[in-house]
Design a protein around this motif. Structure first.
Motif, PDB file in Angstrom:
ATOM      1  N   GLN A  68       0.829  -1.203   0.000  1.00 22.84           N
ATOM      2  CA  GLN A  68       0.000   0.000   0.000  1.00 22.84           C
ATOM      3  C   GLN A  68       0.869   1.260   0.000  1.00 22.84           C
ATOM      4  OE1 GLN A  68      -2.172  -0.800   3.616  1.00 22.84           O
ATOM      5  NE2 GLN A  68      -3.992  -1.510   2.505  1.00 22.84           N
ATOM      6  N   ALA A  69       1.953   1.219   0.786  1.00 21.01           N
ATOM      7  CA  ALA A  69       2.834   2.385   0.864  1.00 21.01           C
ATOM      8  C   ALA A  69       3.504   2.666  -0.467  1.00 21.01           C
ATOM      9  CB  ALA A  69       3.884   2.155   1.955  1.00 21.01           C
ATOM     10  N   VAL A  70       3.973   1.627  -1.127  1.00 17.91           N
ATOM     11  CA  VAL A  70       4.629   1.790  -2.425  1.00 17.91           C
ATOM     12  C   VAL A  70       3.650   2.336  -3.454  1.00 17.91           C
ATOM     13  CG1 VAL A  70       5.691   0.529  -4.345  1.00 17.91           C
ATOM     14  CG2 VAL A  70       6.398   0.043  -2.000  1.00 17.91           C
ATOM     15  N   GLU A  71       2.429   1.800  -3.453  1.00 17.22           N
ATOM     16  CA  GLU A  71       1.418   2.285  -4.400  1.00 17.22           C
ATOM     17  C   GLU A  71       1.128   3.766  -4.168  1.00 17.22           C
ATOM     18  OE1 GLU A  71      -3.200   1.385  -5.795  1.00 17.22           O
ATOM     19  OE2 GLU A  71      -2.328   0.308  -4.104  1.00 17.22           O
ATOM     20  N   LEU A  72       1.020   4.157  -2.899  1.00 16.47           N
ATOM     21  CA  LEU A  72       0.744   5.554  -2.575  1.00 16.47           C
ATOM     22  C   LEU A  72       1.884   6.449  -3.057  1.00 16.47           C
ATOM     23  CD1 LEU A  72      -1.456   7.204  -1.062  1.00 16.47           C
ATOM     24  CD2 LEU A  72      -0.031   7.007   0.990  1.00 16.47           C
ATOM     25  N   ALA A  73       3.114   6.003  -2.848  1.00 19.48           N
ATOM     26  CA  ALA A  73       4.278   6.784  -3.294  1.00 19.48           C
ATOM     27  C   ALA A  73       4.326   6.892  -4.808  1.00 19.48           C
ATOM     28  CB  ALA A  73       5.560   6.161  -2.751  1.00 19.48           C
ATOM     29  N   HIS A  74       4.032   5.777  -5.487  1.00 17.13           N
ATOM     30  CA  HIS A  74       4.049   5.794  -6.946  1.00 17.13           C
ATOM     31  C   HIS A  74       2.939   6.684  -7.522  1.00 17.13           C
ATOM     32  CE1 HIS A  74       6.486   1.819  -7.331  1.00 17.13           C
ATOM     33  NE2 HIS A  74       7.266   2.886  -7.347  1.00 17.13           N
ATOM     34  N   ARG A  75       1.876   6.876  -6.745  1.00 18.55           N
ATOM     35  CA  ARG A  75       0.810   7.771  -7.198  1.00 18.55           C
ATOM     36  C   ARG A  75       1.178   9.232  -6.974  1.00 18.55           C
ATOM     37  NH1 ARG A  75      -3.358   4.499  -4.511  1.00 18.55           N
ATOM     38  NH2 ARG A  75      -3.797   6.343  -3.217  1.00 18.55           N
ATOM     39  N   GLY A  76       2.335   9.461  -6.327  1.00 16.56           N
ATOM     40  CA  GLY A  76       2.836  10.820  -6.184  1.00 16.56           C
ATOM     41  C   GLY A  76       2.542  11.490  -4.864  1.00 16.56           C
ATOM     42  N   ALA A  77       2.043  10.740  -3.863  1.00 13.58           N
ATOM     43  CA  ALA A  77       1.761  11.339  -2.563  1.00 13.58           C
ATOM     44  C   ALA A  77       3.056  11.861  -1.954  1.00 13.58           C
ATOM     45  CB  ALA A  77       1.111  10.318  -1.630  1.00 13.58           C
ATOM     46  N   ALA A  78       3.121  13.153  -1.697  1.00  6.44           N
ATOM     47  CA  ALA A  78       4.370  13.782  -1.255  1.00  6.44           C
ATOM     48  C   ALA A  78       4.884  13.175   0.046  1.00  6.44           C
ATOM     49  CB  ALA A  78       4.160  15.291  -1.093  1.00  6.44           C
ATOM     50  N   GLY A  79       3.977  12.934   1.012  1.00  5.82           N
ATOM     51  CA  GLY A  79       4.410  12.373   2.289  1.00  5.82           C
ATOM     52  C   GLY A  79       4.999  10.989   2.150  1.00  5.82           C
ATOM     53  N   ALA A  80       4.428  10.179   1.265  1.00  8.44           N
ATOM     54  CA  ALA A  80       4.946   8.825   1.048  1.00  8.44           C
ATOM     55  C   ALA A  80       6.308   8.878   0.373  1.00  8.44           C
ATOM     56  CB  ALA A  80       3.963   8.016   0.209  1.00  8.44           C
ATOM     57  N   ARG A  81       6.446   9.725  -0.618  1.00  8.53           N
ATOM     58  CA  ARG A  81       7.732   9.833  -1.317  1.00  8.53           C
ATOM     59  C   ARG A  81       8.801  10.382  -0.370  1.00  8.53           C
ATOM     60  NH1 ARG A  81       7.125   8.689  -6.624  1.00  8.53           N
ATOM     61  NH2 ARG A  81       9.233   9.410  -7.069  1.00  8.53           N
ATOM     62  N   GLU A  82       8.409  11.315   0.501  1.00 11.67           N
ATOM     63  CA  GLU A  82       9.364  11.857   1.467  1.00 11.67           C
ATOM     64  C   GLU A  82       9.831  10.793   2.445  1.00 11.67           C
ATOM     65  OE1 GLU A  82      10.460  13.392   5.415  1.00 11.67           O
ATOM     66  OE2 GLU A  82       8.579  12.386   4.902  1.00 11.67           O
ATOM     67  N   ALA A  83       8.917   9.921   2.865  1.00 11.40           N
ATOM     68  CA  ALA A  83       9.277   8.859   3.813  1.00 11.40           C
ATOM     69  C   ALA A  83      10.322   7.924   3.203  1.00 11.40           C
ATOM     70  CB  ALA A  83       8.033   8.081   4.226  1.00 11.40           C
ATOM     71  N   TYR A  84      10.136   7.588   1.931  1.00 19.32           N
ATOM     72  CA  TYR A  84      11.108   6.703   1.276  1.00 19.32           C
ATOM     73  C   TYR A  84      12.428   7.415   1.011  1.00 19.32           C
ATOM     74  CZ  TYR A  84       7.976   2.747   0.759  1.00 19.32           C
ATOM     75  OH  TYR A  84       7.172   1.672   1.026  1.00 19.32           O
ATOM     76  N   ALA A  85      12.364   8.691   0.635  1.00 12.80           N
ATOM     77  CA  ALA A  85      13.599   9.452   0.419  1.00 12.80           C
ATOM     78  C   ALA A  85      14.401   9.538   1.714  1.00 12.80           C
ATOM     79  CB  ALA A  85      13.272  10.848  -0.104  1.00 12.80           C
ATOM     80  N   ARG A  86      13.710   9.771   2.816  1.00  6.95           N
ATOM     81  CA  ARG A  86      14.359   9.856   4.131  1.00  6.95           C
ATOM     82  C   ARG A  86      14.986   8.516   4.500  1.00  6.95           C
ATOM     83  NH1 ARG A  86      11.446   9.919   9.315  1.00  6.95           N
ATOM     84  NH2 ARG A  86      12.554  11.165  10.871  1.00  6.95           N
ATOM     85  N   ALA A  87      14.267   7.439   4.191  1.00 13.04           N
ATOM     86  CA  ALA A  87      14.798   6.099   4.459  1.00 13.04           C
ATOM     87  C   ALA A  87      16.059   5.845   3.634  1.00 13.04           C
ATOM     88  CB  ALA A  87      13.738   5.043   4.149  1.00 13.04           C
ATOM     89  N   GLY A  88      16.037   6.249   2.362  1.00 14.82           N
ATOM     90  CA  GLY A  88      17.203   6.050   1.509  1.00 14.82           C
ATOM     91  C   GLY A  88      18.428   6.784   2.011  1.00 14.82           C
ATOM     92  N   GLU A  89      18.226   8.009   2.500  1.00 19.57           N
ATOM     93  CA  GLU A  89      19.358   8.759   3.048  1.00 19.57           C
ATOM     94  C   GLU A  89      19.944   8.058   4.265  1.00 19.57           C
ATOM     95  OE1 GLU A  89      17.864  12.620   3.855  1.00 19.57           O
ATOM     96  OE2 GLU A  89      17.615  13.170   1.732  1.00 19.57           O
ATOM     97  N   ALA A  90      19.081   7.530   5.133  1.00 16.16           N
ATOM     98  CA  ALA A  90      19.559   6.829   6.330  1.00 16.16           C
ATOM     99  C   ALA A  90      20.336   5.569   5.949  1.00 16.16           C
ATOM    100  CB  ALA A  90      18.372   6.476   7.229  1.00 16.16           C
ATOM    101  N   ILE A  91      19.817   4.812   4.979  1.00 10.48           N
ATOM    102  CA  ILE A  91      20.515   3.592   4.547  1.00 10.48           C
ATOM    103  C   ILE A  91      21.856   3.949   3.915  1.00 10.48           C
ATOM    104  CG2 ILE A  91      20.424   1.643   2.936  1.00 10.48           C
ATOM    105  CD1 ILE A  91      17.308   1.782   3.291  1.00 10.48           C
ATOM    106  N   GLY A  92      21.883   4.994   3.086  1.00  9.76           N
ATOM    107  CA  GLY A  92      23.134   5.417   2.457  1.00  9.76           C
ATOM    108  C   GLY A  92      24.184   5.799   3.479  1.00  9.76           C
TER     109      GLY A  92
END
Length: 395
Positions: free
Chosen positions: A290-314
């Protein structure tokens, strides 16, 4: 009637024999001269070690491709006979058991999934025992002995003692699981942390073959890391080496279940991402799909959550690169289903935080299904069979 496991020991069990066999297993077929060069041993030592392995059927000598030289013996390559023995690997998750039957080369012959509704030890053990006996029956049909069982569990696992010290996702504490499983299955049992088990499989059969120093970072429910340093899988003095999930990357970040704040896992773990999306979007997302689908639909909060996660993993990967200087970091885990949403941030944060030549580390992604985690458990059983006195041998 349930099949009776066969007890067998590896022939001529010395460190040199184990090292030679492991070299052929992971990199073969090889000539004796190639084995000697790669294992750092004399040709005479290799010739002496190979003989009993061929006699016992663990190695097979193939005819040389080139014509016989005028002088001396032909350079016949040797390889592992994968059909000589079978092993069972089981990955324990909070919702199911994934079991595989593999050959000696860790190729999966059979895979089984068993759902779990109760993750207590008392509930898991009977299901695991039944799963193992199903796979033993498959092995009996193949007419090949099963020589070991590997079990992969998340958390703090003492492989030498066979004890799960603490698994937060299963809520197990100080469980002597190797002993319990051995009593109910009749097999020699190896219990290992799931990420380290996956790392063994990658070292011997996957993207880490031939590398002296590399890391496996897993992204999903938790953030894990397996380390290979100078050819050895490292668990550290207290069994928790590689816990990059609990490296603090944002001191003002969200609280982590470990008691600290701003850990990689508290930002990039599955539950953390879902929680962040619910907070920023108000959407009632309960799973990653559900989260991935929401992000792919362009929901800013969902995309921000994944971007934040990517920075932490990096940043977490950069910490590993700065401390250990691995040749390669392999990113895997079920969280790669959303990789396109945070790949750019992982690479950007890694490049920014990696010091000097550490930034040259080869960062790869390798999506692996849960069967591969069970295969990792089988790899630890093979490892224990080959080197029973050393739980983390060199290549």
């Amino acid at each position: 009637m349930r099949p009776t496991p066969r007890v067998e020991t590896f022939p001529a069990n010395t460190p040199a024999v184990s090292q030679i066999f492991t070299t052929v297993l992971s990199q073969g077929p090889l000539t004796r001269l190639e084995v000697a060069r790669r294992a750092g041993l004399s040709p005479a030592a290799v010739t002496k070690a190979v003989r009993p392995l061929i006699e016992a059927g663990y190695l097979v000598e193939d005819a040389a491709e080139e014509a016989r030289p005028a002088l001396g013996r032909p350079a016949n390559p040797v390889r592992v006979d994968g059909g000589r023995a079978l092993f069972i690997g089981v990955k324990v998750t909070g919702g199911e058991l994934i079991g595989v039957l593999t050959d000696l080369c860790c190729r999966i012959r059979v895979a089984r999934h068993v759902p779990l509704t109760d993750r207590t030890t008392e509930a898991v053990l009977p299901h695991l025992t039944e799963l193992v006996h199903q796979l033993l029956a498959e092995a009996e049909d193949l007419g090949t002995p099963v020589l070991g069982l590997g079990v992969a569990v998340s958390g703090d696992v003492d492989r030498a003692e066979g004890v799960v010290r603490y698994s937060p996702f299963l809520d197990w504490r100080d469980v002597p699981f190797a002993e319990l499983a051995a009593m109910t299955t009749g097999l020699p049992v190896t219990v290992e942390n799931d990420v380290r088990a996956l790392t063994v499989a990658e070292q011997w059969f996957g993207a880490g073959v031939g590398l002296s120093d590399f890391a496996v970072v897993t992204v999903g429910t938790g953030i894990g890391c397996g380390l290979v340093v100078h050819g050895r899988v490292i668990e550290g003095a207290h069994g928790v080496a590689g816990e990059i999930g609990h490296v603090t990357v944002d001191p003002a970040g969200p609280p982590c279940h470990c008691g600290n704040r701003g850990c990689v896992e508290a930002i990039a773990g599955e539950a953390a991402i879902l929680r962040r999306i619910r907070e920023t979007t108000g959407a009632d997302v309960t799973d990653t799909a559900q989260a991935v689908e929401l992000a792919h639909r362009g929901a800013a909060g969902a995309r921000e959550a994944y971007a934040r996660a990517g920075e932490a993993i990096g940043r977490g990967i950069a910490t590993v690169a700065n401390l250990l200087g691995p040749e390669r970091v392999i990113i895997s885990g079920e969280g790669l289903a959303a990789y396109d949403l945070f790949a750019e941030q992982i690479r950007g944060a890694f490049a920014a935080a990696a010091f000097g030549s550490a930034a040259q580390c080869d960062v790869q992604t390798r999506p692996l299904p849960f069967e591969e985690w069970a295969r990792g458990a089988a790899a630890t059983a093979i490892q224990s069979f080959i080197t029973p006195d050393d739980p983390h041998p060199s290549r």
